[in-house]
Design a protein around this motif. Structure first.
Motif, PDB file in Angstrom:
ATOM      1  N   TYR A  78       0.839  -1.201   0.000  1.00  0.00           N
ATOM      2  CA  TYR A  78       0.000   0.000   0.000  1.00  0.00           C
ATOM      3  C   TYR A  78       0.879   1.257   0.000  1.00  0.00           C
ATOM      4  CZ  TYR A  78      -3.365   3.469   1.603  1.00  0.00           C
ATOM      5  OH  TYR A  78      -4.142   4.587   1.714  1.00  0.00           O
ATOM      6  N   ASP A  79       1.857   1.290   0.886  1.00  0.00           N
ATOM      7  CA  ASP A  79       2.765   2.445   0.961  1.00  0.00           C
ATOM      8  C   ASP A  79       3.536   2.624  -0.346  1.00  0.00           C
ATOM      9  OD1 ASP A  79       1.911   2.927   3.534  1.00  0.00           O
ATOM     10  OD2 ASP A  79       3.630   1.908   4.470  1.00  0.00           O
ATOM     11  N   TRP A  80       3.979   1.526  -0.933  1.00  0.00           N
ATOM     12  CA  TRP A  80       4.709   1.580  -2.202  1.00  0.00           C
ATOM     13  C   TRP A  80       3.822   2.171  -3.294  1.00  0.00           C
ATOM     14  CZ3 TRP A  80       3.954  -1.828  -6.571  1.00  0.00           C
ATOM     15  CH2 TRP A  80       4.915  -1.674  -7.576  1.00  0.00           C
ATOM     16  N   MET A  81       2.555   1.716  -3.335  1.00  0.00           N
ATOM     17  CA  MET A  81       1.634   2.227  -4.355  1.00  0.00           C
ATOM     18  C   MET A  81       1.321   3.703  -4.139  1.00  0.00           C
ATOM     19  SD  MET A  81      -0.954  -0.961  -4.885  1.00  0.00           S
ATOM     20  CE  MET A  81      -2.102   0.070  -5.762  1.00  0.00           C
ATOM     21  N   MET A  82       1.195   4.123  -2.895  1.00  0.00           N
ATOM     22  CA  MET A  82       0.963   5.545  -2.625  1.00  0.00           C
ATOM     23  C   MET A  82       2.150   6.368  -3.120  1.00  0.00           C
ATOM     24  SD  MET A  82      -1.983   6.121  -1.356  1.00  0.00           S
ATOM     25  CE  MET A  82      -1.879   7.687  -0.533  1.00  0.00           C
ATOM     26  N   GLY A  83       3.355   5.850  -2.961  1.00  0.00           N
ATOM     27  CA  GLY A  83       4.542   6.531  -3.483  1.00  0.00           C
ATOM     28  C   GLY A  83       4.517   6.608  -5.001  1.00  0.00           C
TER      29      GLY A  83
ATOM     30  N   PRO B 115      -6.415  -2.725  -4.750  1.00  0.00           N
ATOM     31  CA  PRO B 115      -7.132  -2.124  -5.882  1.00  0.00           C
ATOM     32  C   PRO B 115      -6.470  -0.828  -6.363  1.00  0.00           C
ATOM     33  CG  PRO B 115      -8.340  -1.748  -3.859  1.00  0.00           C
ATOM     34  CD  PRO B 115      -7.182  -2.641  -3.513  1.00  0.00           C
ATOM     35  N   PRO B 116      -6.682  -0.482  -7.630  1.00  0.00           N
ATOM     36  CA  PRO B 116      -6.072   0.721  -8.196  1.00  0.00           C
ATOM     37  C   PRO B 116      -6.592   2.025  -7.588  1.00  0.00           C
ATOM     38  CG  PRO B 116      -7.385  -0.431  -9.846  1.00  0.00           C
ATOM     39  CD  PRO B 116      -7.399  -1.260  -8.614  1.00  0.00           C
ATOM     40  N   ASP B 117      -7.687   1.954  -6.842  1.00  0.00           N
ATOM     41  CA  ASP B 117      -8.220   3.152  -6.183  1.00  0.00           C
ATOM     42  C   ASP B 117      -7.175   3.800  -5.286  1.00  0.00           C
ATOM     43  OD1 ASP B 117     -11.468   2.665  -6.536  1.00  0.00           O
ATOM     44  OD2 ASP B 117     -10.307   0.832  -6.318  1.00  0.00           O
ATOM     45  N   VAL B 118      -6.274   2.985  -4.743  1.00  0.00           N
ATOM     46  CA  VAL B 118      -5.223   3.490  -3.868  1.00  0.00           C
ATOM     47  C   VAL B 118      -4.342   4.502  -4.604  1.00  0.00           C
ATOM     48  CG1 VAL B 118      -3.151   2.798  -2.576  1.00  0.00           C
ATOM     49  CG2 VAL B 118      -5.226   1.443  -2.419  1.00  0.00           C
ATOM     50  N   MET B 119      -4.173   4.322  -5.893  1.00  0.00           N
ATOM     51  CA  MET B 119      -3.419   5.277  -6.700  1.00  0.00           C
ATOM     52  C   MET B 119      -4.329   6.316  -7.333  1.00  0.00           C
ATOM     53  SD  MET B 119      -0.498   3.040  -8.589  1.00  0.00           S
ATOM     54  CE  MET B 119       0.212   4.517  -9.291  1.00  0.00           C
ATOM     55  N   LEU B 120      -5.513   5.891  -7.756  1.00  0.00           N
ATOM     56  CA  LEU B 120      -6.442   6.786  -8.440  1.00  0.00           C
ATOM     57  C   LEU B 120      -6.813   7.974  -7.562  1.00  0.00           C
ATOM     58  CD1 LEU B 120      -8.280   7.324 -10.912  1.00  0.00           C
ATOM     59  CD2 LEU B 120     -10.024   5.919  -9.785  1.00  0.00           C
ATOM     60  N   ILE B 121      -7.105   7.749  -6.303  1.00  0.00           N
ATOM     61  CA  ILE B 121      -7.557   8.816  -5.409  1.00  0.00           C
ATOM     62  C   ILE B 121      -6.504   9.920  -5.264  1.00  0.00           C
ATOM     63  CG2 ILE B 121      -8.208   9.350  -3.016  1.00  0.00           C
ATOM     64  CD1 ILE B 121      -9.694   6.586  -3.047  1.00  0.00           C
TER      65      ILE B 121
END
Length: 192
Positions: free
Chosen positions: A6-11, A36-42
Motif C-alpha cells: 500500500y505504501d509503495w503504491m501511494m509513493g 485495488p487501483p483506487d489506492v493510486m487513483l484517489i
C-alpha cells in the motif's frame, strides 16, 4: 506485507510515471494483485482534478484488459494457476458460491461485483472457469469497471478533499449504494 505494498503504491501515485503505474496496477489487480487501483487513483485525482476523467479511463481500460488475463487463467489454467490465486487470497468459499451462480447470472455478476470492492480477480477467474461468453464478459467488465472508477473520479472531481476521506473509509458503502440505485433503476424500468 499488504501495508508495504500500500505504501509503495501511494509513493507511485506521486511518481512522474504515475499514469503508467496506475495502468499496470489496474491490469494486474484484475487477475492476481491484492490492492485495488483506487489506492493510486484517489491521490492522483486529488493532485490534478482536471485529469480525473483521463485517470478513470486509463484505470478502466487497463482493468478490463487485465480482466482478460484473469479470464484466461480461469478458462485455460485454473488447475495450475487459478486455484493457487484463489487459495492464496482465501477466496475459495466465495469462489465456489460464484461458480454455482455464473451459469444463470454471469453478466449480472460481472457487472455488479466488478463495481464493488469484492476482489475483481475472483470475478474474472470465475468467469473464465464458467466459460462465460467472451463478448458478455467484455461488455459487463467495461460497464462495471467504468462505473467504479468514474464514480470515484467524479466524486473527487466535484467534491475534492472533503469527499476523499469518505471514499477512502467507505468505498464499500459508496459502490454498494451506487449498485443498489443502478439495479433499482433497471427493475423500475422493467416494471413500467
Amino acid at each position: 506485507m499488504l501495508k508495504r505494498l500500500y505504501d509503495w503504491m501511494m509513493g507511485l501515485a506521486g511518481n512522474r510515471h504515475a499514469l503508467w503505474w496506475l495502468a499496470a496496477v489496474a491490469f494486474i489487480e484484475s487477475s492476481v494483485f491484492p490492492i485495488p487501483p483506487d489506492v493510486m487513483l484517489i491521490p492522483m485525482v486529488m493532485a490534478d482534478r482536471r485529469k480525473a476523467w483521463k485517470y478513470a479511463a486509463v484505470a478502466t481500460v487497463a482493468s478490463v484488459i487485465g480482466g482478460w488475463l484473469g479470464y484466461s487463467i480461469g478458462y485455460f489454467l485454473y488447475e495450475s494457476i487459478g486455484r493457487s490465486v484463489i487459495e492464496f487470497y482465501h477466496l475459495q468459499a466465495g469462489f465456489d458460491a460464484f461458480q454455482s451462480k455464473f451459469n444463470e447470472y454471469g453478466a449480472w455478476i460481472v457487472l455488479i461485483k466488478g463495481m464493488t470492492p469484492i476482489p475483481y480477480k475472483l470475478v474474472t477467474i470465475a468467469a473464465g472457469v464458467a466459460h462465460l461468453d467472451p463478448l458478455v464478459f467484455t461488455l459487463a467488465s467495461i460497464g462495471s469497471r467504468a462505473m467504479r472508477f468514474f464514480l470515484v473520479a467524479g466524486l473527487l472531481y466535484f467534491f475534492g478533499e472533503p469527499i476523499r476521506d469518505f471514499i477512502e473509509k467507505r468505498l464499500t458503502l459508496v459502490t454498494t449504494g451506487f449498485v443498489v440505485l443502478l439495479v433499482g433503476g433497471f427493475v423500475i424500468i422493467k416494471l413500467i
